[in-house]
Design a protein around this motif. Structure first.
Motif, mmCIF file in Angstrom:
data_model
loop_
_atom_site.group_PDB
_atom_site.id
_atom_site.type_symbol
_atom_site.label_atom_id
_atom_site.label_comp_id
_atom_site.label_asym_id
_atom_site.label_seq_id
_atom_site.Cartn_x
_atom_site.Cartn_y
_atom_site.Cartn_z
ATOM 1 N N ARG A 97 0.802 -1.236 0.000
ATOM 2 C CA ARG A 97 0.000 0.000 0.000
ATOM 3 C C ARG A 97 0.831 1.280 0.000
ATOM 4 O O ARG A 97 0.611 2.151 -0.851
ATOM 5 N N ILE A 152 2.368 2.172 -3.345
ATOM 6 C CA ILE A 152 1.526 2.499 -4.493
ATOM 7 C C ILE A 152 1.712 3.933 -5.007
ATOM 8 O O ILE A 152 1.921 4.128 -6.197
ATOM 9 N N PRO A 153 1.648 4.940 -4.114
ATOM 10 C CA PRO A 153 1.799 6.303 -4.645
ATOM 11 C C PRO A 153 3.093 6.485 -5.427
ATOM 12 O O PRO A 153 3.117 7.158 -6.462
ATOM 13 N N ALA A 205 2.688 4.858 -8.655
ATOM 14 C CA ALA A 205 1.728 5.617 -9.447
ATOM 15 C C ALA A 205 2.399 6.787 -10.151
ATOM 16 O O ALA A 205 2.074 7.110 -11.299
ATOM 17 N N THR A 209 2.275 7.223 -14.042
ATOM 18 C CA THR A 209 1.659 8.446 -14.550
ATOM 19 C C THR A 209 2.581 9.148 -15.544
ATOM 20 O O THR A 209 2.155 9.599 -16.605
ATOM 21 N N LEU A 252 -4.672 10.070 -2.204
ATOM 22 C CA LEU A 252 -3.272 9.759 -2.492
ATOM 23 C C LEU A 252 -2.515 9.448 -1.202
ATOM 24 O O LEU A 252 -1.647 8.585 -1.166
ATOM 25 N N ALA A 307 1.503 13.937 0.455
ATOM 26 C CA ALA A 307 0.766 14.137 -0.795
ATOM 27 C C ALA A 307 0.558 15.631 -1.074
ATOM 28 O O ALA A 307 0.652 16.081 -2.215
ATOM 29 N N LEU A 349 -2.551 11.313 -12.460
ATOM 30 C CA LEU A 349 -1.994 10.733 -11.238
ATOM 31 C C LEU A 349 -3.097 10.187 -10.342
ATOM 32 O O LEU A 349 -2.981 9.086 -9.781
ATOM 33 N N THR A 382 -3.526 6.274 -9.376
ATOM 34 C CA THR A 382 -3.446 5.862 -7.974
ATOM 35 C C THR A 382 -4.688 5.093 -7.554
ATOM 36 O O THR A 382 -4.601 4.015 -6.965
ATOM 37 N N PHE A 408 -4.945 1.183 -6.332
ATOM 38 C CA PHE A 408 -5.506 0.740 -5.054
ATOM 39 C C PHE A 408 -6.546 -0.349 -5.269
ATOM 40 O O PHE A 408 -6.616 -1.330 -4.530
#
Lengths: 351, 502
Positions: free
Chosen positions: A16, A19-20, A23, A27, A289, A300, A332, A336, A340
């Protein structure tokens, strides 16, 4: 021949937070197309987006200025979402806080900062609470979907601002529809002289710390998380789900109100139309995010500050439209959110 | 002629064998009952026939030809229609639109035309519906008629009805039976899933009984009796946990007086329930699920307010009280669905603290040390396989149930309400839970056990009450209860000698 089947299987917990970061990479790969479209070198573009803002003090400060309201709107949204209350109304609640600040700031004429500063904060918070109250009560008492009501409240307040600025609050000396400047004492002090970075930045950090503590260390936070993830079981366990959601919704509105008072007392010093410029909606992106975690929200918000500063730098240096930055932002968010969702599934090969 | 033959059907879910080499057949123009308790495998067998599951073994013949049914589309194409308990209607659309949905040709539809053709079908099959009514405004019985007509409109020759009467009021049941009899005369064949004996005896020709995933037998109505069917349906094996002989029950601890609950749509779910639970006894409420147990459990948990009646726990009136108040009055609660008792995303420790949260707060701040220590104690005492920080959602069913029980039992409640406490648990966890309930009884607490598992009821109880359609049919000491007697009561066949009121 082997076939693939999609099955539900949650990914391990360590995925988890990754992920950002993933991402961002994905992106940038996707937005290559748009960057190529405007005929600039993608590597240059990414350099100006991500690296250039760190090369000068001015743009670094600007990054923090841009992040300041997002700390607060992101915190407001994350706090509400954590309790399963989908507050889409941070935009309107921010504006309500700004109206409250613009009013009090004028009333406080001749006061001292020691008195004005706390009063401004309280007043902005209450403005947001007030604007969040109608949808919250409708949700808790009548079960009306808060997504719709909070969203509609955003449109209503736009017209209230418009009425105030074209009518009773219009500053007679200004050419534009804006309210009179607030008193010197009510203005948030500067953190760095001759910059736009103001006390709101600290207020944002304090708020993030407070909501982190509230969510993770208080009894109210436990009830709130319980109500947010399984309302039925929370009720069974003795949580008063209605009251918990009501309190959460009001606090969330109040936090968004703080963002509004920050914009008035720290940046503009008076109320203008379109003061928010989507800060409330961006807060939803920031909260998502940041995985609804106050620390994540802080990161974020800074990242969004970077992208916004970066998109200005890019357009100035390479002569591309500022909208490019918005395209990257939107992409983005989609990437994201998509990631998820995808972490809950896996591909399984069938013999 | 056989319209359907299912031969040697086996269906496994993991280690569970839901259907074990089952043979089933359906003749043209008959109503064939599929009888069994919840979890006997009736619905699994029919879902296999309808293409919702694929059998691990076995073959299906339609009109004596082998077929492969891999989806409901295949089933519909083969003339099979299914009416489930949960209707699959689109509520904002009209009756006619729902019926033609998925069976239209071309791009455009003509509302007047479909309305006319549905009205025609309604007349032809003698199933009265108003084609232009919006589904949202229909009663449950009307929705069911729409579902039936939908199947017939698609040329169904075989109709599977999954417990069709469970949601109906008696008048609607009569109307349904009348329609079914007429349809059968027109050549339809019906598979009627039920656990109610009198219904089965009323309208079915042959009756196939399943128990625990196995075929027990197929009998003709004329050659059997409700007694025999009840025995086939609930026949039992011996039971594991040993119960000590009961002491004399103590004074009453929980009294439920004339409890009624009427749902918003006027459906009476609980009709005048009166019970007294004593200290140091286990009183079971046996019954097939869906007969009002859920409402009773919710009322006793504080989640639902009764329409009428009074509940007193140790001298405190807890009628319509909040979960917290009921908990504080001394009721230990185990919900019917254990996932509705704990919050999966929160940790074991947080869940264990949630019910009596005020004990773990220090001026509104969580006393994390106390919460963790409390959790560690309970994890050890109740042998929960987890650490305090694990999210409860990651635990197995047995361990979740242990969390739920540990939470309520650790407060030494005066009275324990355990609803379906062993449903879906493996043998080890089941025995553990039962042992804990007996321990509580021996400690002197009153235990109200709501269960549809007759093993459990006969093995644990001091007294047994049977609930059927929201009414307590009878209460008897465990020594007087037999499987057969309970089976008859649970299936709605009244023991006339003991209930002169009927």
């Amino acid at each position: 021949m082997s076939k693939f089947r999609i099955e539900k299987a949650p990914a391990p917990a360590w995925v988890r937070p990754a992920i950002p970061v993933a991402a961002v990479v994905v992106t940038f790969v996707i937005t290559l197309v748009f960057i190529a479209w405007v005929k600039v070198n993608p590597l240059h573009t990414y350099y100006y987006f991500l690296v250039a803002p760190f090369t000068s003090t001015v743009s670094m400060i600007e990054l923090l200025v841009k992040a300041t309201p997002l700390f607060l709107t992101g915190a407001a949204v994350a706090f509400a979402f954590k309790a399963g209350y989908y507050n889409i109304g941070a935009e309107g609640q921010l504006t309500a806080g700004a109206i409250a600040g613009a009013w009090l700031g004028v009333v406080l004429e001749g006061s001292t900062p020691w008195i004005s500063l706390p009063l401004m904060i309280i007043c902005g918070f209450l403005g947001g609470v007030l604007w969040a109250m109608v949808p919250a009560l409708l949700k808790v008492k009548l079960g009306v979907d808060e997504v719709v009501t909070t969203l509609l409240m955003n449109s209503i307040i736009v017209y209230i601002v418009s009425y105030l600025l074209n009518g009773p609050w219009r500053d007679p000396v200004s050419m534009w529809p804006q309210s009179p400047d607030i008193d010197q004492s009510a203005m948030f002090f500067k953190l760095i002289p001759r910059s736009r970075l103001h006390f709101g930045f600290i207020l944002g950090l304090i708020t993030l710390a407070v909501i982190w503590y509230l969510i993770n260390r208080s009894g109210f936070g436990l009830k709130m998380r319980a109500a947010g993830s399984n309302a039925e079981a929370a009720r069974f366990s003795g949580v008063n789900v209605g009251n918990t959601i009501l309190a959460t919704a009001l606090i969330s509105g109040g936090i968004a109100g703080l963002a509004g008072v920050g914009e008035v007392a720290g940046i503009h010093f008076h109320l203008i139309p379109g003061l928010s410029s989507n800060l409330g909606y961006t807060g939803i992106i920031v909260a998502t995010l940041g995985a609804l975690n106050p620390i994540g929200v802080g990161i974020a918000a800074l990242f969004f500050g970077l992208i916004e500063t970066g998109s200005l730098t890019v357009s100035r240096a390479l002569g591309v439209p500022v909208y490019l930055g918005q395209v990257v932002q939107a992409a983005l968010l989609l990437v994201t959110l998509g990631m998820f969702v995808l972490t809950n599934y896996r591909l399984k090969r069938e013999g | 002629m056989y319209v359907i033959q299912m031969k040697n059907i086996t269906k496994r879910f993991g280690n569970l064998i839901a259907n074990d080499q089952i043979d089933f057949d359906l003749q043209k123009g008959e109503i064939h009952a599929l009888l069994g308790e919840n979890g006997a495998g009736k619905t699994t067998l029919m879902r296999t026939l309808y293409g919702l599951y694929s059998a691990d073994e076995g073959r299906i013949f339609i009109n004596e030809k082998p077929v492969h049914i891999t989806s409901p589309r295949d089933a519909i194409r083969n003339g099979i229609g299914m009416v489930t308990q949960h209707f699959t209607l689109v509520s904002p659309l009209t009756v006619a639109e729902n019926i033609v949905l998925g069976a239209t040709k071309g791009i455009s539809i003509n509302p007047r035309e479909i309305s006319k053709s549905v009205a025609e079908a309604s007349r032809k099959f003698c199933i009265p519906v108003n084609p232009d009514a919006v589904v949202r405004s229909l009663s449950v019985g009307e929705c069911q008629r729409v579902e039936i007509l939908k199947a017939l409109y698609r040329q169904a020759k075989v109709l599977i009805m999954d417990e069709p009467t469970a949601v109906l009021v008696p008048q609607e049941v009569d109307a349904l039976f009348k329609s079914l009899k007429q349809l059968v005369e027109q050549g339809l064949s019906v598979i009627f899933i039920s656990h109610k004996l009198y219904e089965v005896m009323e309208i079915c020709g042959r009756i196939t009984v399943l128990r625990g995933g196995k075929l027990i037998g197929t009998v003709h109505r004329a050659e059997t009796s409700e007694k025999e069917l009840a025995k086939m349906m609930v026949g039992r094996e011996t039971f594991g946990v040993v119960r000590e002989a009961g002491k004399d029950p103590g004074e009453p601890i929980l009294s439920i007086n004339n409890l009624k609950h009427v749902r918003n749509d006027g459906f009476e779910r609980l009709k005048d329930i009166s019970l007294n639970l004593h200290k140091g006894e286990i009183l079971s409420i046996a019954g097939v699920s869906g007969n009002g147990q859920s409402e009773l459990v919710k009322i006793l948990s504080g989640l639902l307010k009764p329409t009428e009646g009074k509940i007193v726990l140790d001298g405190i009136d807890i009628t319509g009280a909040s979960p917290t108040a009921i908990n504080a009055a001394g009721m230990g609660r185990t919900p019917e669905d254990r996932h509705a008792g704990v919050i999966g995303e929160l940790s074991v420790a947080e869940n264990l603290a949630l019910e009596g949260l005020d004990d773990y707060l220090n001026r509104g701040v969580l006393d994390r040390k106390k919460i963790r220590e409390h959790a560690q104690e309970l994890i050890e005492e109740y042998q929960i396989k987890a650490s305090p920080e694990d999210p409860v959602g990651k635990l197995s069913g047995g361990n979740i149930q242990k969390v739920v029980m540990a939470r309520s039992l650790s407060r030494n409640p005066l009275c324990i309400m355990a609803a379906q406490p062993t449903r879906g648990l493996d043998v080890g966890a089941t025995e553990y839970v039962r042992k804990k309930l007996l321990e509580q009884r021996n400690r002197g607490a009153g235990v109200l056990l709501i269960s549809e598992d007759l093993d459990e009821v006969l093995g644990l109880s001091d007294r047994i009450a049977v609930i059927y359609e929201g009414r307590i049919m009878d209460i008897m000491p465990a020594s007087e209860a037999t499987e057969e007697k309970l089976g008859l009561l649970m299936a709605g066949v009244l023991d006339k000698e003991k209930t002169p009121t009927f």
